[in-house]
Write a protein that holds these residues in place. Structure first.
Motif, PDB file in Angstrom:
ATOM      1  N   LEU A   1      -6.912  -9.939   6.717  1.00 32.68           N
ATOM      2  CA  LEU A   1      -7.340  -8.772   7.484  1.00 32.68           C
ATOM      3  C   LEU A   1      -8.291  -9.197   8.603  1.00 32.68           C
ATOM      4  O   LEU A   1      -8.194  -8.730   9.740  1.00 32.68           O
ATOM      5  N   ALA A   2      -9.209 -10.106   8.269  1.00 31.18           N
ATOM      6  CA  ALA A   2     -10.151 -10.604   9.278  1.00 31.18           C
ATOM      7  C   ALA A   2      -9.400 -11.312  10.411  1.00 31.18           C
ATOM      8  O   ALA A   2      -9.694 -11.108  11.595  1.00 31.18           O
ATOM      9  N   LEU A   3      -8.410 -12.122  10.027  1.00 29.77           N
ATOM     10  CA  LEU A   3      -7.624 -12.830  11.047  1.00 29.77           C
ATOM     11  C   LEU A   3      -6.859 -11.853  11.929  1.00 29.77           C
ATOM     12  O   LEU A   3      -6.874 -11.957  13.166  1.00 29.77           O
ATOM     13  N   ALA A   4      -6.224 -10.885  11.286  1.00 30.92           N
ATOM     14  CA  ALA A   4      -5.406  -9.931  12.041  1.00 30.92           C
ATOM     15  C   ALA A   4      -6.263  -9.123  13.013  1.00 30.92           C
ATOM     16  O   ALA A   4      -5.900  -8.929  14.175  1.00 30.92           O
ATOM     17  N   LEU A   5      -7.423  -8.667  12.526  1.00 33.80           N
ATOM     18  CA  LEU A   5      -8.242  -7.790  13.356  1.00 33.80           C
ATOM     19  C   LEU A   5      -9.079  -8.558  14.377  1.00 33.80           C
ATOM     20  O   LEU A   5      -9.706  -7.960  15.246  1.00 33.80           O
ATOM     21  N   SER A   6      -9.094  -9.886  14.246  1.00 32.25           N
ATOM     22  CA  SER A   6      -9.739 -10.705  15.278  1.00 32.25           C
ATOM     23  C   SER A   6      -8.785 -10.937  16.447  1.00 32.25           C
ATOM     24  O   SER A   6      -9.189 -11.453  17.490  1.00 32.25           O
ATOM     25  N   ASP A   7      -7.532 -10.597  16.241  1.00 30.42           N
ATOM     26  CA  ASP A   7      -6.509 -10.870  17.243  1.00 30.42           C
ATOM     27  C   ASP A   7      -6.307  -9.609  18.110  1.00 30.42           C
ATOM     28  O   ASP A   7      -5.785  -8.602  17.645  1.00 30.42           O
ATOM     29  N   VAL A   8      -6.747  -9.703  19.350  1.00 29.34           N
ATOM     30  CA  VAL A   8      -6.716  -8.531  20.238  1.00 29.34           C
ATOM     31  C   VAL A   8      -5.307  -7.964  20.379  1.00 29.34           C
ATOM     32  O   VAL A   8      -5.115  -6.748  20.437  1.00 29.34           O
ATOM     33  N   SER A   9      -4.311  -8.839  20.401  1.00 31.48           N
ATOM     34  CA  SER A   9      -2.950  -8.333  20.609  1.00 31.48           C
ATOM     35  C   SER A   9      -2.468  -7.568  19.379  1.00 31.48           C
ATOM     36  O   SER A   9      -1.748  -6.572  19.499  1.00 31.48           O
ATOM     37  N   VAL A  10      -2.879  -8.024  18.187  1.00 34.70           N
ATOM     38  CA  VAL A  10      -2.519  -7.284  16.969  1.00 34.70           C
ATOM     39  C   VAL A  10      -3.192  -5.915  16.986  1.00 34.70           C
ATOM     40  O   VAL A  10      -2.551  -4.887  16.742  1.00 34.70           O
ATOM     41  N   VAL A  11      -4.489  -5.898  17.312  1.00 33.19           N
ATOM     42  CA  VAL A  11      -5.236  -4.629  17.316  1.00 33.19           C
ATOM     43  C   VAL A  11      -4.628  -3.664  18.336  1.00 33.19           C
ATOM     44  O   VAL A  11      -4.427  -2.478  18.046  1.00 33.19           O
ATOM     45  N   ASN A  12      -4.295  -4.176  19.515  1.00 36.21           N
ATOM     46  CA  ASN A  12      -3.689  -3.308  20.529  1.00 36.21           C
ATOM     47  C   ASN A  12      -2.346  -2.753  20.067  1.00 36.21           C
ATOM     48  O   ASN A  12      -2.042  -1.582  20.305  1.00 36.21           O
ATOM     49  N   SER A  13      -1.560  -3.587  19.394  1.00 36.00           N
ATOM     50  CA  SER A  13      -0.275  -3.107  18.882  1.00 36.00           C
ATOM     51  C   SER A  13      -0.484  -2.005  17.856  1.00 36.00           C
ATOM     52  O   SER A  13       0.252  -1.014  17.839  1.00 36.00           O
ATOM     53  N   LEU A  14      -1.498  -2.177  16.997  1.00 37.71           N
ATOM     54  CA  LEU A  14      -1.775  -1.152  15.980  1.00 37.71           C
ATOM     55  C   LEU A  14      -2.239   0.142  16.653  1.00 37.71           C
ATOM     56  O   LEU A  14      -1.801   1.236  16.304  1.00 37.71           O
ATOM     57  N   LEU A  15      -3.128  -0.004  17.647  1.00 38.36           N
ATOM     58  CA  LEU A  15      -3.666   1.178  18.330  1.00 38.36           C
ATOM     59  C   LEU A  15      -2.573   1.957  19.048  1.00 38.36           C
ATOM     60  O   LEU A  15      -2.642   3.178  19.157  1.00 38.36           O
ATOM     61  N   ASN A  16      -1.586   1.245  19.542  1.00 38.48           N
ATOM     62  CA  ASN A  16      -0.541   1.900  20.332  1.00 38.48           C
ATOM     63  C   ASN A  16       0.703   2.248  19.518  1.00 38.48           C
ATOM     64  O   ASN A  16       1.676   2.746  20.082  1.00 38.48           O
ATOM     65  N   ALA A  17       0.651   1.977  18.229  1.00 37.10           N
ATOM     66  CA  ALA A  17       1.848   2.202  17.407  1.00 37.10           C
ATOM     67  C   ALA A  17       2.170   3.689  17.326  1.00 37.10           C
ATOM     68  O   ALA A  17       1.287   4.513  17.113  1.00 37.10           O
ATOM     69  N   SER A  18       3.438   4.021  17.534  1.00 35.09           N
ATOM     70  CA  SER A  18       3.845   5.408  17.348  1.00 35.09           C
ATOM     71  C   SER A  18       4.787   5.528  16.152  1.00 35.09           C
ATOM     72  O   SER A  18       5.175   6.624  15.768  1.00 35.09           O
ATOM     73  N   GLN A  19       5.143   4.379  15.578  1.00 35.73           N
ATOM     74  CA  GLN A  19       6.005   4.396  14.395  1.00 35.73           C
ATOM     75  C   GLN A  19       5.518   3.350  13.388  1.00 35.73           C
ATOM     76  O   GLN A  19       4.937   2.334  13.772  1.00 35.73           O
ATOM     77  N   ILE A  20       5.804   3.637  12.128  1.00 37.74           N
ATOM     78  CA  ILE A  20       5.365   2.733  11.066  1.00 37.74           C
ATOM     79  C   ILE A  20       5.934   1.328  11.270  1.00 37.74           C
ATOM     80  O   ILE A  20       5.260   0.324  11.041  1.00 37.74           O
ATOM     81  N   GLU A  21       7.188   1.268  11.754  1.00 35.75           N
ATOM     82  CA  GLU A  21       7.815  -0.047  11.956  1.00 35.75           C
ATOM     83  C   GLU A  21       7.018  -0.896  12.947  1.00 35.75           C
ATOM     84  O   GLU A  21       6.965  -2.117  12.824  1.00 35.75           O
ATOM     85  N   GLU A  22       6.401  -0.236  13.921  1.00 36.48           N
ATOM     86  CA  GLU A  22       5.619  -0.988  14.909  1.00 36.48           C
ATOM     87  C   GLU A  22       4.365  -1.575  14.261  1.00 36.48           C
ATOM     88  O   GLU A  22       3.929  -2.660  14.620  1.00 36.48           O
ATOM     89  N   VAL A  23       3.797  -0.828  13.317  1.00 34.66           N
ATOM     90  CA  VAL A  23       2.632  -1.353  12.589  1.00 34.66           C
ATOM     91  C   VAL A  23       3.058  -2.568  11.784  1.00 34.66           C
ATOM     92  O   VAL A  23       2.418  -3.619  11.821  1.00 34.66           O
ATOM     93  N   ARG A  24       4.166  -2.433  11.074  1.00 35.96           N
ATOM     94  CA  ARG A  24       4.668  -3.545  10.254  1.00 35.96           C
ATOM     95  C   ARG A  24       4.961  -4.757  11.136  1.00 35.96           C
ATOM     96  O   ARG A  24       4.638  -5.890  10.769  1.00 35.96           O
ATOM     97  N   ALA A  25       5.562  -4.501  12.272  1.00 36.31           N
ATOM     98  CA  ALA A  25       5.939  -5.613  13.160  1.00 36.31           C
ATOM     99  C   ALA A  25       4.703  -6.337  13.683  1.00 36.31           C
ATOM    100  O   ALA A  25       4.701  -7.552  13.855  1.00 36.31           O
ATOM    101  N   ALA A  26       3.627  -5.581  13.915  1.00 36.08           N
ATOM    102  CA  ALA A  26       2.403  -6.184  14.465  1.00 36.08           C
ATOM    103  C   ALA A  26       1.750  -7.119  13.461  1.00 36.08           C
ATOM    104  O   ALA A  26       1.031  -8.046  13.829  1.00 36.08           O
ATOM    105  N   LEU A  27       2.007  -6.845  12.176  1.00 37.63           N
ATOM    106  CA  LEU A  27       1.380  -7.659  11.138  1.00 37.63           C
ATOM    107  C   LEU A  27       2.337  -8.740  10.653  1.00 37.63           C
ATOM    108  O   LEU A  27       2.079  -9.446   9.712  1.00 37.63           O
TER     109      LEU A  27
END
Lengths: 148, 89
Positions: free
Chosen positions: A122-148
């Motif tokens: 979790l620390a690694l994922a949330l330290s990654d700006v591109s992961v956080v941006n993908s999560l923030l902009n996700a409009s579908q669950i699949e996009e969240v899964r894909a970001a991780l």
């Protein structure tokens, strides 16, 4: 999935995208309900997550826009797990610098050590700006899964 | 050197803070251990030189024989580095 432990902890049904909350208590409850519906915790655990913030303040807002709601290890935890509510509209938690919140993670942990692998990811994922941006902009669950 | 990472419950936020603090300390080549604890445990301990926590909990940790450092953004290694460097001189 780059983060195997994260993927494992975020059970099927543990992610809600476009969640609607009008205040921080509602936002925390959404994350808590997801832990309950996926069998990771009891409804009492959700109450504890809300109480923790009422008692200690919005310290769970660990980074701009991101909250990690959790209680303590107890019988209310049924299994180590994670949930994620991506809020449709940001909610003010009352944090001095990291408001408003868009991502609310719920964490259920058995004890102080069982979830360390998960926390490391979790620390690694949330330290990654591109992961956080993908999560923030996700409009579908699949996009969240894909970001991780 | 002993540091504490403190949050309300000792299992979520403090664990994340501990992990990133350890990363920074390794980079700075400083030998130290970081324990993640809950607020009540931290208030009873006297063995840490530095306590890392969130701005909301700073007031509740006053009076301990440790320097209190508030970290705002837990994943901003630069913020943690700057604040630790300032503290360690």
């Amino acid at each position: 999935m780059r983060f195997a432990a994260l993927a494992d902890a975020l059970a099927e049904g543990a992610i809600e995208v476009g969640a609607r909350a009008s205040d921080r208590t509602e936002a925390i409850r959404i994350a808590g309900d997801l832990l309950v519906s996926t069998g990771r915790a009891t409804p009492h655990y959700t109450d504890e997550m809300v109480r923790a913030v009422d008692e200690h303040g919005p310290y769970i807002v660990i980074a701009p826009g991101i909250a990690l709601a959790h209680g303590r290890p107890s019988a209310e935890v049924l299994d180590t797990g994670l949930s994620l509510a991506v809020l449709a509209d940001p909610v003010v938690f009352g944090h001095s610098t990291n408001d408003p919140v868009r991502l609310v993670f719920g964490l259920a942990a058995f004890d102080h050590n069982a979830h360390l692998g998960l926390m490391r990811e979790l620390a690694l994922a949330l330290s990654d700006v591109s992961v956080v941006n993908s999560l923030l902009n996700a409009s579908q669950i699949e996009e969240v899964r894909a970001a991780l | 050197m002993k540091l504490l990472a403190v949050c309300g419950m000792g299992i979520g936020t403090s664990v994340l803070l501990k992990m990133n603090a350890e990363k920074v300390l390794r980079t700075l080549d400083i030998e130290a251990t970081v324990d993640a604890t809950d607020l009540a445990t931290a208030q009873a301990r006297r063995d840490a030189q530095i306590i890392l926590t969130t701005p909301d909990l700073v007031d509740k940790l006053q009076g301990l024989p440790a320097e209190i450092i508030a970290i705002e953004h837990f994943f901003d290694l630069e913020e943690i580095t700057q604040k630790l460097e300032r503290s360690l001189g």
